[in-house]
Design a protein around this motif. Structure first.
Motif, PDB file in Angstrom:
ATOM      1  N   ASP A 113      15.663 -32.206 -18.654  1.00 14.89           N
ATOM      2  CA  ASP A 113      16.148 -33.517 -19.104  1.00 14.89           C
ATOM      3  C   ASP A 113      16.750 -33.500 -20.510  1.00 14.89           C
ATOM      4  OD1 ASP A 113      15.245 -34.865 -16.769  1.00 14.89           O
ATOM      5  OD2 ASP A 113      13.217 -34.973 -17.616  1.00 14.89           O
ATOM      6  N   GLN A 167      20.456 -34.550 -21.085  1.00 14.73           N
ATOM      7  CA  GLN A 167      20.685 -35.963 -20.755  1.00 14.73           C
ATOM      8  C   GLN A 167      20.048 -36.886 -21.806  1.00 14.73           C
ATOM      9  OE1 GLN A 167      20.719 -37.749 -16.778  1.00 14.73           O
ATOM     10  NE2 GLN A 167      20.010 -35.748 -16.025  1.00 14.73           N
ATOM     11  N   ARG A 227      14.413 -42.961 -15.173  1.00 12.73           N
ATOM     12  CA  ARG A 227      15.466 -42.415 -14.317  1.00 12.73           C
ATOM     13  C   ARG A 227      15.934 -43.471 -13.322  1.00 12.73           C
ATOM     14  NH1 ARG A 227      14.591 -36.919 -15.093  1.00 12.73           N
ATOM     15  NH2 ARG A 227      12.403 -36.434 -15.406  1.00 12.73           N
ATOM     16  N   GLU A 236      19.918 -39.974 -12.920  1.00 11.54           N
ATOM     17  CA  GLU A 236      20.398 -40.207 -14.283  1.00 11.54           C
ATOM     18  C   GLU A 236      19.271 -40.694 -15.198  1.00 11.54           C
ATOM     19  OE1 GLU A 236      23.732 -42.960 -16.612  1.00 11.54           O
ATOM     20  OE2 GLU A 236      23.272 -43.346 -14.498  1.00 11.54           O
ATOM     21  N   VAL A 292      18.281 -42.960 -17.948  1.00  5.55           N
ATOM     22  CA  VAL A 292      18.844 -44.194 -18.508  1.00  5.55           C
ATOM     23  C   VAL A 292      17.973 -44.763 -19.633  1.00  5.55           C
ATOM     24  CG1 VAL A 292      20.130 -44.808 -16.427  1.00  5.55           C
ATOM     25  CG2 VAL A 292      17.765 -45.621 -16.713  1.00  5.55           C
ATOM     26  N   HIS A 345      20.056 -46.972 -22.086  1.00  9.82           N
ATOM     27  CA  HIS A 345      21.502 -46.981 -21.847  1.00  9.82           C
ATOM     28  C   HIS A 345      22.014 -48.413 -22.019  1.00  9.82           C
ATOM     29  CE1 HIS A 345      25.374 -46.539 -19.946  1.00  9.82           C
ATOM     30  NE2 HIS A 345      25.193 -45.231 -19.940  1.00  9.82           N
TER      31      HIS A 345
END
Length: 166
Positions: A14, A17, A61, A65, A67, A88
C-alpha cells in the motif's frame, strides 16, 4: 450496487498508494498556508515504510484503491498520537475521516493502556478542526510556527474503563 469502504491495516504493497493519496489530500493544506514544503508532501517512500514498521498505519479501501489513511502510535507517556489523516478529496464529507480516526484509536487501545489521544493541525484548517471537535477532541494549545502558521494541539481523554482495558 455500490462498493463499501473497508478499513484495514496497511501493508507494504500500500505504500505507494498511501504516498500518492497523502500528496493529493494535503494539497489544500499547502495552498492554505502557502507552504509546499510541508512534510506530508515531501515524505519519502522509505520514511513511509519505516512508519509502517513501527506505527499503526490504517487504510480505507474502495475496491482496490486506497482512498483514506491514518497513522497512530502510543508514546512513552501513554498518549495515543494520531497523524497524517488523509481522505481522497472525492470521498471527503462522508464520514470516512471520523471512521479512520475511530479505527486507529481502537487499535492503539488494544495495544496498551492509553489515557488520552492527541493530534495537531493548522489554525486555519477549519474543516479539520470541525472534524476533530465532532470526534470529541478539544484544543489544548496553540503554538506559532511562523508568521503564517500556528499549530493547534487537540486532545481527547480516554475514559478510565477503556484506558486500562488491555
Amino acid at each position: 450496487m455500490g462498493m463499501s469502504v473497508i478499513i484495514s491495516v496497511a501493508t507494504e504493497q500500500d505504500t505507494e498508494q498511501i504516498l500518492k493519496l497523502q500528496y493529493l489530500a494535503f494539497q489544500g493544506e499547502a495552498e492554505l498556508y502557502g507552504d509546499w514544503s510541508i512534510e506530508p508532501l515531501t515524505q519519502s517512500l522509505e520514511d513511509l515504510r519505516e512508519e509502517l514498521a513501527d506505527r499503526h498505519v490504517l487504510v480505507a479501501r474502495l475496491g482496490g484503491e486506497v482512498v483514506g489513511s491514518v497513522r497512530g502510535w502510543v508514546d512513552e507517556d501513554g498518549v495515543g498520537r494520531i497523524s497524517r489523516l488523509a481522505v481522497h478529496p472525492r470521498m471527503q464529507r462522508h464520514g470516512l475521516g471520523g471512521r479512520l480516526m475511530s479505527a486507529v484509536e481502537e487499535r492503539m487501545l488494544a495495544e496498551r493502556p492509553v489515557h488520552a489521544f492527541r493530534l495537531f493541525t493548522g489554525h486555519r484548517s477549519l474543516g479539520n478542526l470541525r472534524l476533530y471537535a465532532r470526534q470529541g477532541y478539544r484544543e489544548t494549545e496553540v503554538r506559532p510556527v511562523n508568521r503564517l502558521l500556528s499549530h493547534v494541539t487537540l486532545e481527547k481523554p480516554v475514559p478510565v474503563a477503556l484506558a486500562t482495558a488491555v
